[in-house]
Design a protein around this motif. Structure first.
Motif, PDB file in Angstrom:
ATOM      1  N   PHE A   1     -98.934  61.942  27.633  1.00 19.15           N
ATOM      2  CA  PHE A   1     -98.448  61.786  28.933  1.00 19.15           C
ATOM      3  C   PHE A   1     -99.417  61.219  29.922  1.00 19.15           C
ATOM      4  CE2 PHE A   1     -95.550  64.524  26.664  1.00 19.15           C
ATOM      5  CZ  PHE A   1     -94.167  63.960  26.779  1.00 19.15           C
ATOM      6  N   THR A   2     -98.716  60.329  30.947  1.00 20.35           N
ATOM      7  CA  THR A   2     -99.436  59.827  31.956  1.00 20.35           C
ATOM      8  C   THR A   2     -98.911  60.226  33.275  1.00 20.35           C
ATOM      9  OG1 THR A   2     -98.345  57.909  31.904  1.00 20.35           O
ATOM     10  CG2 THR A   2    -100.534  57.983  30.802  1.00 20.35           C
ATOM     11  N   THR A   3     -98.030  61.164  33.394  1.00 21.10           N
ATOM     12  CA  THR A   3     -97.344  61.663  34.553  1.00 21.10           C
ATOM     13  C   THR A   3     -97.544  63.169  34.375  1.00 21.10           C
ATOM     14  OG1 THR A   3     -95.610  59.837  34.304  1.00 21.10           O
ATOM     15  CG2 THR A   3     -95.282  61.960  35.647  1.00 21.10           C
ATOM     16  N   ASP A   4     -97.827  63.494  35.853  1.00 19.82           N
ATOM     17  CA  ASP A   4     -98.237  65.069  36.193  1.00 19.82           C
ATOM     18  C   ASP A   4     -96.882  65.792  36.152  1.00 19.82           C
ATOM     19  OD1 ASP A   4     -99.528  67.190  36.491  1.00 19.82           O
ATOM     20  OD2 ASP A   4     -99.985  66.935  38.659  1.00 19.82           O
ATOM     21  N   TYR A   5     -96.230  66.185  34.963  1.00 20.43           N
ATOM     22  CA  TYR A   5     -94.847  66.858  35.219  1.00 20.43           C
ATOM     23  C   TYR A   5     -95.306  68.187  35.401  1.00 20.43           C
ATOM     24  CZ  TYR A   5     -92.758  63.010  32.069  1.00 20.43           C
ATOM     25  OH  TYR A   5     -92.230  61.810  31.666  1.00 20.43           O
ATOM     26  N   LYS A   6     -94.013  68.637  35.887  1.00 17.65           N
ATOM     27  CA  LYS A   6     -94.279  70.204  36.192  1.00 17.65           C
ATOM     28  C   LYS A   6     -94.016  70.847  34.766  1.00 17.65           C
ATOM     29  CE  LYS A   6     -92.301  69.867  40.647  1.00 17.65           C
ATOM     30  NZ  LYS A   6     -90.792  69.662  41.283  1.00 17.65           N
ATOM     31  N   ILE A   7     -94.484  71.792  34.678  1.00 20.64           N
ATOM     32  CA  ILE A   7     -94.478  72.608  33.222  1.00 20.64           C
ATOM     33  C   ILE A   7     -93.860  73.930  33.454  1.00 20.64           C
ATOM     34  CG2 ILE A   7     -95.740  73.734  31.387  1.00 20.64           C
ATOM     35  CD1 ILE A   7     -96.089  70.729  31.513  1.00 20.64           C
ATOM     36  N   ARG A   8     -92.622  74.021  32.852  1.00 24.63           N
ATOM     37  CA  ARG A   8     -92.059  75.485  32.947  1.00 24.63           C
ATOM     38  C   ARG A   8     -91.746  75.842  31.506  1.00 24.63           C
ATOM     39  NH1 ARG A   8     -93.388  74.481  37.131  1.00 24.63           N
ATOM     40  NH2 ARG A   8     -92.063  73.964  39.074  1.00 24.63           N
ATOM     41  N   ALA A   9     -92.640  76.984  31.226  1.00 26.61           N
ATOM     42  CA  ALA A   9     -93.044  77.308  29.878  1.00 26.61           C
ATOM     43  C   ALA A   9     -92.135  78.550  29.826  1.00 26.61           C
ATOM     44  CB  ALA A   9     -94.634  77.786  29.952  1.00 26.61           C
ATOM     45  N   GLY A  10     -92.139  78.985  28.386  1.00 26.66           N
ATOM     46  CA  GLY A  10     -91.359  80.042  28.013  1.00 26.66           C
ATOM     47  C   GLY A  10     -91.778  81.425  28.440  1.00 26.66           C
TER      48      GLY A  10
END
Ligand code: ZN
Length: 195
Positions: free
Chosen positions: A168-177
């Protein structure tokens, strides 16, 4: 997209209530139906439940939500074997009926949902991408990854999933379990599993 996060149940599972105006999607409603339900407004239109994988702590409030709101459930097709087997999912509640098993992204209302197979924690674990957010389930956690020693888990699969995230080359927000919110590039820099 506005996201409400609740941490529920015996192993502190994150539930996400994603909202666009009055359209709502619920990701991994693992337990504590009443707390989840308290965040639903009378004017809301719940489009469905998304499951990242089938472990008990991610699905425990599904039946109560469906009983009250009659909403569809979406789960990865490759996770069916686990979800329906209490020995694999550790889920000992009433079996969840009428799951829509999916193997690709789809659109729900104003939500354009992409789905990526990210096995390792379980065989069928997926990550959902919606706008600038990745819902990573128990695959990618803040500064960690999900355990691989449970049924259908695989260290080799997890390595491949980590390599996939690196593309991935976009700094996504991570919303994890489980655990704290983060971003993808922060994981690239700091997560020891990405070294
Ligand atoms: Zn899990």
């Amino acid at each position: 997209m506005e996201i409400n996060k609740l941490t529920v149940g015996p192993v502190a599972t994150n539930v996400y209530i994603a909202r666009k105006d009055n359209e709502v999607i619920i990701v991994d409603p693992g337990a504590e139906f009443a707390r989840i339900d308290a965040l639903i407004k009378p004017s809301d239109h719940i489009l469905g439940i998304l499951l990242t994988h089938g472990h008990f702590d991610h699905i425990g409030a599904v039946n109560e939500l469906v009983n009250k709101y009659d909403i569809p459930i979406f789960a990865p097709e490759k996770e069916e074997r686990l979800i329906v087997n209490p020995k694999l999912s550790f889920y000992d509640g009433i079996p969840i009926a009428n799951i829509n098993y999916i193997n690709d992204g789809f659109t729900l209302g104003n939500f354009n949902i992409k789905m990526y197979e990210t096995p390792g924690h379980t065989f069928g674990s997926v990550t959902y991408e919606i706008d600038d957010v990745l819902f990573t389930g128990d695959t990618l956690l803040n500064l960690n990854v999900g355990r691989q020693d449970l049924p259908t888990g695989s260290e080799e699969d997890m390595k491949k999933s980590i390599e996939f995230f690196k593309t991935f080359t976009t700094d996504y927000k991570i919303r994890a379990g489980h655990g704290n919110d983060s971003t993808l590039f922060y994981q690239f820099e700091r997560n020891p599993y990405f070294k």
